[in-house]
Design an enzyme around this catalytic site. Structure first.
Site, PDB file in Angstrom:
ATOM      1  N   CYS A   2     -15.641  -2.344   1.988  1.00 35.47           N
ATOM      2  CA  CYS A   2     -16.113  -3.665   2.376  1.00 35.47           C
ATOM      3  C   CYS A   2     -14.928  -4.584   2.580  1.00 35.47           C
ATOM      4  CB  CYS A   2     -17.017  -4.272   1.295  1.00 35.47           C
ATOM      5  SG  CYS A   2     -18.356  -3.220   0.738  1.00 35.47           S
ATOM      6  N   ARG A  50     -20.088  -5.266   4.274  1.00 33.14           N
ATOM      7  CA  ARG A  50     -20.205  -3.909   3.758  1.00 33.14           C
ATOM      8  C   ARG A  50     -20.155  -2.855   4.848  1.00 33.14           C
ATOM      9  NH1 ARG A  50     -25.209  -0.617   1.304  1.00 33.14           N
ATOM     10  NH2 ARG A  50     -24.032   1.001   0.233  1.00 33.14           N
ATOM     11  N   LEU A  51     -19.333  -1.835   4.623  1.00 30.04           N
ATOM     12  CA  LEU A  51     -19.369  -0.576   5.369  1.00 30.04           C
ATOM     13  C   LEU A  51     -20.007   0.440   4.443  1.00 30.04           C
ATOM     14  CD1 LEU A  51     -18.457   0.999   7.951  1.00 30.04           C
ATOM     15  CD2 LEU A  51     -16.383   1.605   6.678  1.00 30.04           C
ATOM     16  N   SER A  52     -21.209   0.880   4.757  1.00 29.98           N
ATOM     17  CA  SER A  52     -21.997   1.707   3.831  1.00 29.98           C
ATOM     18  C   SER A  52     -21.482   3.141   3.825  1.00 29.98           C
ATOM     19  CB  SER A  52     -23.470   1.691   4.253  1.00 29.98           C
ATOM     20  OG  SER A  52     -23.950   0.364   4.323  1.00 29.98           O
ATOM     21  N   ILE A  53     -20.977   3.586   2.657  1.00 25.72           N
ATOM     22  CA  ILE A  53     -20.464   4.943   2.493  1.00 25.72           C
ATOM     23  C   ILE A  53     -21.235   5.676   1.402  1.00 25.72           C
ATOM     24  CG2 ILE A  53     -18.434   6.331   1.931  1.00 25.72           C
ATOM     25  CD1 ILE A  53     -18.095   4.934   4.561  1.00 25.72           C
ATOM     26  N   ASN A  75     -14.524  -4.386  -2.846  1.00 26.09           N
ATOM     27  CA  ASN A  75     -14.120  -3.638  -1.670  1.00 26.09           C
ATOM     28  C   ASN A  75     -13.515  -2.333  -2.145  1.00 26.09           C
ATOM     29  OD1 ASN A  75     -12.855  -2.679   0.682  1.00 26.09           O
ATOM     30  ND2 ASN A  75     -11.103  -4.025   0.420  1.00 26.09           N
ATOM     31  N   GLY A  76     -13.970  -1.203  -1.614  1.00 26.23           N
ATOM     32  CA  GLY A  76     -13.338   0.058  -1.955  1.00 26.23           C
ATOM     33  C   GLY A  76     -14.322   1.103  -2.435  1.00 26.23           C
ATOM     34  N   GLU A  77     -13.789   2.080  -3.156  1.00 25.13           N
ATOM     35  CA  GLU A  77     -14.595   3.171  -3.707  1.00 25.13           C
ATOM     36  C   GLU A  77     -14.134   3.466  -5.128  1.00 25.13           C
ATOM     37  OE1 GLU A  77     -17.108   4.350  -2.177  1.00 25.13           O
ATOM     38  OE2 GLU A  77     -16.746   3.794  -0.081  1.00 25.13           O
ATOM     39  N   GLY A 361      -2.938  11.854   4.068  1.00 28.00           N
ATOM     40  CA  GLY A 361      -1.880  12.361   3.192  1.00 28.00           C
ATOM     41  C   GLY A 361      -0.962  11.292   2.657  1.00 28.00           C
TER      42      GLY A 361
END
Length: 631
Positions: A2, A50-53, A75-77, A361
């Site tokens: 997000c 929000r970007l829904s993941i 924001n994040g995971e 990477g």
């Protein structure tokens, strides 16, 4: 994934307007086109895009706890949220969603600010606690997710991108001379500075508490370079293989299609190889190439893709360099001159046609000793007391020889006589100190580039006398979060794509930093143990491939498609009167480059990016993205 933003008013000040909150999140819509939300109370506005993941249907923010008295946007995971949730459930907790936000809130209710150290992830978190009338901001360990803030008598502004803060008339807009000097040397503005005095970046692994009009910063985690693994080489290899596999598998948590960037080099190839071990379908991989052979790694990527059986997507691009550069400037918010942002944007654009998340990477070079500058630094350090005499001899020899060899010998000679911190940073800098000083109009053409903005944290992290560890400590503090991870975040988010970096999993990173120098850099070899382990999964060409970097043909562009832009820029009245770069010094760089007397591509890129940034953020308002026409 997000974007977040908000404002908390200082005591006695009027409540922030809902309209300001909407503008702050609307300007970063690209970070989250799927959903948005806004929290308002008598002292604060917090918003998110929000970007829904994960938990696509149930992960709406803001999220609330304590009967609505505690509000969170992030924001994040969080990769270990399921493990945390199971632990809380065993203690009697009940959850209404399948997402991370509710777990973070529950951890906060039980542990307060100490909950942040429990999280494995990439994140920028804002928690508004009306019970204590405070705001808590937090950023992940390595700085994968950005977080800007500004503090004044009016209160506190924060946001994932600087353009959110600029929606407020209270946001400072005076250029910071130290930030400008750092940009001219490095091509980026190092944390905690921003290009504007009075606006800061929350450093990685830090918390910020705002209460009663005052801010307090605290570090909640630090990497350690003091501990060495007791394992022998074989056991260390087994441990590394297990940690790599676990880090990659933990980053595969997603409810949407995902893939990976693949350059054909060691780091990205290792990530893809480990992804194939955990997926029943072929991994979707993405590579970008240029028509200029020296900048095209598609053959290397293709070889690895065939070996691993991936569903490979590649594209040879001829971008409209002018329009693309203008779009990149808007997304970076600050002057930023790492030209590998161009292929990073383009590979993100390609990937987004097929997936919403991609593994990368990034981080492997810093943790495992992959940069050639580490080898060069260690060679210098081996000279010991002879550095001074060797430096004098090289400067004399360089003065007697024609360029480019003469100039290179002179630069090496200059570096040899510097103290360690400057000796290393001079190898990181994109521009020579004398060139940067001549360009810096605000320093009167006599700028000093012993940059205090990038300290040597080696002692703080336990690096001891190790030159490699001290260099790595500086890169973890600045180059990784302020260049590499900024580039990934902004270019992926520009395309509404999430990028994840398995090498930055905390336990893997800690183990990598514990490896003895000989298992990271040994003579001409870099990433010694990582190469040895990766040979189990990759073809020899990928394991032995020299580091090439994600480069673009700048020198050719400045004699071709970018020539009119830079010529018009340097001739413009706005550039001459702006007072950021000395016009005569800039013109001399262009003349040298066009005449073939010297390659000035990097310096010209920095000057061009700086002036385009000034036009976008000083001359106009940052309201909407510039369209882009790229192949």
């Amino acid at each position: 994934m997000c974007g977040i933003a908000g404002i908390v008013a200082a005591p006695g000040r009027p409540a922030p307007s809902t309209e300001l909150g909407r503008r702050m999140i609307d300007v970063i819509r690209h970070r989250g086109p799927d959903d948005h939300g806004l929290h308002c109370d008598e002292q604060a506005v917090l918003g998110m895009r929000r970007l829904s993941i994960v938990d696509v249907a149930g992960g709406h923010q803001p999220a609330y706890a304590a009967e609505g008295q505690v509000c969170l946007v992030f924001n994040g995971e969080i990769y270990n949220f399921r493990e945390l949730r199971r632990g809380f459930e065993k203690q009697g907790a009940r959850f209404d969603t399948r997402g991370e936000a509710e777990v973070i809130l529950h951890a906060y209710l039980r542990h307060g600010a100490d909950a942040i150290a429990m999280l494995d992830g990439m994140f920028a978190i804002a928690i508004r606690d009306q019970r204590s009338n405070e705001l808590l901001l937090a950023r992940d360990r390595f700085g994968e997710k950005p977080l800007y803030y500004a503090h004044g008598p009016w209160g506190l502004l924060f946001g994932s991108e600087l353009k959110s803060l600029l929606q407020s008339p209270d946001c400072p807009r005076e250029i910071d001379p130290a930030a400008l000097s750092a940009y001219l040397a490095y091509g980026y503005v190092p944390c905690p500075l921003s290009i504007f005095a009075g606006v800061g970046k929350l450093p990685p692994a830090h918390l910020l508490r705002f209460r009663e009009g005052r801010i307090e910063l605290r570090r909640y985690w630090r990497p350690s370079l003091a501990v060495r693994t007791p394992l022998d080489e074989d056991a260390a290899g087994e441990r590394l293989a297990w940690l790599l596999d676990r880090a990659v598998s933990s980053r595969l948590v997603s409810d949407v299609p995902f893939g990976a960037f693949l350059s054909g080099g060691l780091d990205s190839s290792t990530v893809v190889a480990l992804m194939t071990r955990h997926l029943s379908q072929p991994v979707k991989t993405f590579s970008i190439g240029f028509r200029e052979a020296a900048f095209n790694e598609l053959a290397d990527a293709r070889r690895v893709a065939r070996h691993l059986g991936t569903e490979h997507h590649e594209l040879v691009v001829e971008p409209d360099a002018v329009e693309l550069l203008e779009r990149l400037v808007w997304h970076f918010d600050e002057p930023f001159a790492d030209s590998s942002a161009v292929p990073t944007f383009l590979v993100s654009q390609l990937a987004r046609r097929h997936v919403k998340m991609a593994l990368t990477g990034d981080g492997g070079d810093e943790l495992f000793g992959g940069y050639d500058r580490y080898r060069r630094l260690l060679a210098m350090e081996r000279l010991g007391p002879l550095r001074g005499p060797a430096g004098v001899a090289m400067r004399i020899a360089g003065a007697a020889l024609p360029d480019p060899l003469g100039g290179r010998l002179q630069r090496i000679g200059e570096r040899l006589r510097l103290p360690f911190r400057q000796r290393y940073l001079s190898g990181v800098a994109l521009m020579r100190a004398d060139t940067a000083a001549a360009l810096n109009a605000r320093a009167g053409g006599h700028g000093h580039y012993d940059l205090p903005a990038i300290d040597d944290p080696g002692a703080d992290l336990g690096a001891g006398d190790s030159a490699l560890d001290r260099a790595v400590a500086m890169d973890l503090q600045s180059y990784l979060p302020d260049d590499i991870l900024v580039k990934l975040d902004r270019m992926a988010m520009a395309n509404s794509l999430e990028g994840r970096s398995p090498f930055l999993e905390p336990e893997l990173a800690t183990f990598a930093l514990s490896l003895p120098e000989r298992l990271r850099v040994s003579g001409a070899d870099t990433k010694v143990l990582l190469r040895r382990v990766a040979s189990r999964w990759l073809p020899p060409q990928a394991v032995d491939k020299p580091k090439q970097g994600f480069a673009v043909p700048l020198a050719e562009w400045f004699r071709g498609p970018l020539r009119p832009l830079v010529a018009d820029t340097l001739a413009s009245r706005a550039f001459r009167e702006r007072g950021l770069c000395d016009p005569a010094a800039a013109q001399a760089l262009l003349d040298d480059h066009l005449a073939g007397r010297a390659n000035r591509d990097q310096a010209l890129w920095q000057v061009t990016c700086l002036e385009l940034w000034a036009r976008r953020f000083l001359d106009t308002t940052a309201q909407e993205e510039v369209p882009c026409c790229c192949a």
